[in-house]
Motif scaffolding. Structure first.
Motif, short mmCIF file in Angstrom:
data_model
loop_
_atom_site.label_atom_id
_atom_site.label_comp_id
_atom_site.label_asym_id
_atom_site.label_seq_id
_atom_site.Cartn_x
_atom_site.Cartn_y
_atom_site.Cartn_z
N PRO A 197 -36.95 15.90 -28.11
CA PRO A 197 -37.28 15.26 -29.40
C PRO A 197 -38.32 14.14 -29.26
O PRO A 197 -39.14 13.94 -30.16
CB PRO A 197 -35.95 14.70 -29.90
CG PRO A 197 -34.90 15.39 -29.11
CD PRO A 197 -35.52 15.84 -27.84
N GLN A 235 -46.19 21.80 -27.02
CA GLN A 235 -45.17 22.64 -26.43
C GLN A 235 -44.70 22.05 -25.11
O GLN A 235 -45.46 21.42 -24.39
CB GLN A 235 -45.71 24.06 -26.19
CG GLN A 235 -44.65 25.07 -25.87
CD GLN A 235 -45.16 26.49 -26.01
OE1 GLN A 235 -46.33 26.73 -26.31
NE2 GLN A 235 -44.29 27.43 -25.80
N TYR A 239 -40.81 14.05 -27.05
CA TYR A 239 -42.12 14.70 -26.92
C TYR A 239 -42.59 15.20 -28.29
O TYR A 239 -43.76 15.05 -28.65
CB TYR A 239 -42.08 15.84 -25.91
CG TYR A 239 -42.23 15.38 -24.48
CD1 TYR A 239 -43.37 14.71 -24.04
CD2 TYR A 239 -41.22 15.62 -23.55
CE1 TYR A 239 -43.50 14.29 -22.74
CE2 TYR A 239 -41.34 15.20 -22.24
CZ TYR A 239 -42.49 14.53 -21.84
OH TYR A 239 -42.63 14.11 -20.54
N GLN A 240 -41.68 15.79 -29.05
CA GLN A 240 -42.05 16.29 -30.38
C GLN A 240 -42.50 15.14 -31.27
O GLN A 240 -43.47 15.27 -32.01
CB GLN A 240 -40.86 17.04 -31.00
CG GLN A 240 -40.57 18.34 -30.29
CD GLN A 240 -39.26 18.98 -30.71
OE1 GLN A 240 -38.33 18.30 -31.15
NE2 GLN A 240 -39.17 20.30 -30.56
N ARG A 241 -41.82 14.01 -31.18
CA ARG A 241 -42.19 12.83 -31.98
C ARG A 241 -43.59 12.33 -31.62
O ARG A 241 -44.32 11.82 -32.46
CB ARG A 241 -41.15 11.73 -31.75
CG ARG A 241 -41.27 10.55 -32.70
CD ARG A 241 -40.11 9.59 -32.54
NE ARG A 241 -40.09 8.89 -31.28
CZ ARG A 241 -40.89 7.88 -30.95
NH1 ARG A 241 -41.83 7.48 -31.77
NH2 ARG A 241 -40.78 7.29 -29.78
#
Length: 132
Positions: free
Chosen positions: A98, A107, A100-102
């Motif tokens: 999460p 990917q 990294y996604q933020r």
């Protein structure tokens, strides 16, 4: 440094030489207009990011002296907003994905199940997104 605008500038950051070799082979097979730089330390990667603007950064999650998350937080002001980031991981902690996604990472790939074909497909997609 002035480069041909058709050249796709890629930075691979990993302290594992085998992974850097795999990335190099994938980039060579992908297309001829990729200019790949590699860094085996965060310090070298920081220096390169201050010298050149990259279209794609391929980042190891666990560098020798810091995490990929820490590195991204420190270098973000020196990256273009359009710079795509793909992360490689041998093992993520429970809250890492999460985070990294933020931070806008495209990917996160597992090193354990990674193949050259999967890597090539991911890099092509990332370059297509970063270079529109």
């Amino acid at each position: 440094m002035l480069l041909d605008p058709q050249i796709r500038r890629v930075l691979a950051i990993d302290d594992d030489q085998t992974t850097l070799t795999m990335i190099t082979l994938s980039c060579r097979a992908l297309q001829s207009n990729i200019r790949l730089q590699t860094a085996s330390t965060a310090e070298r990667a920081n220096w390169l990011c201050r010298q050149e603007r990259f279209d794609l950064i391929i980042l190891d999650h666990q560098l020798s002296n810091m995490s990929g998350l820490q590195w991204l937080d420190g270098i973000k002001p020196h990256l273009r907003p359009s710079t795509a980031v793909v992360v490689f991981s041998g093992e993520l902690g429970p809250g890492d994905l999460p985070e990294y996604q933020r931070r806008g990472v495209l990917q996160v790939l597992s090193k354990r199940s990674l193949t050259l074909g999967m890597l090539g497909t991911t890099l092509k997609q990332a370059l297509d997104l970063a270079c529109v």
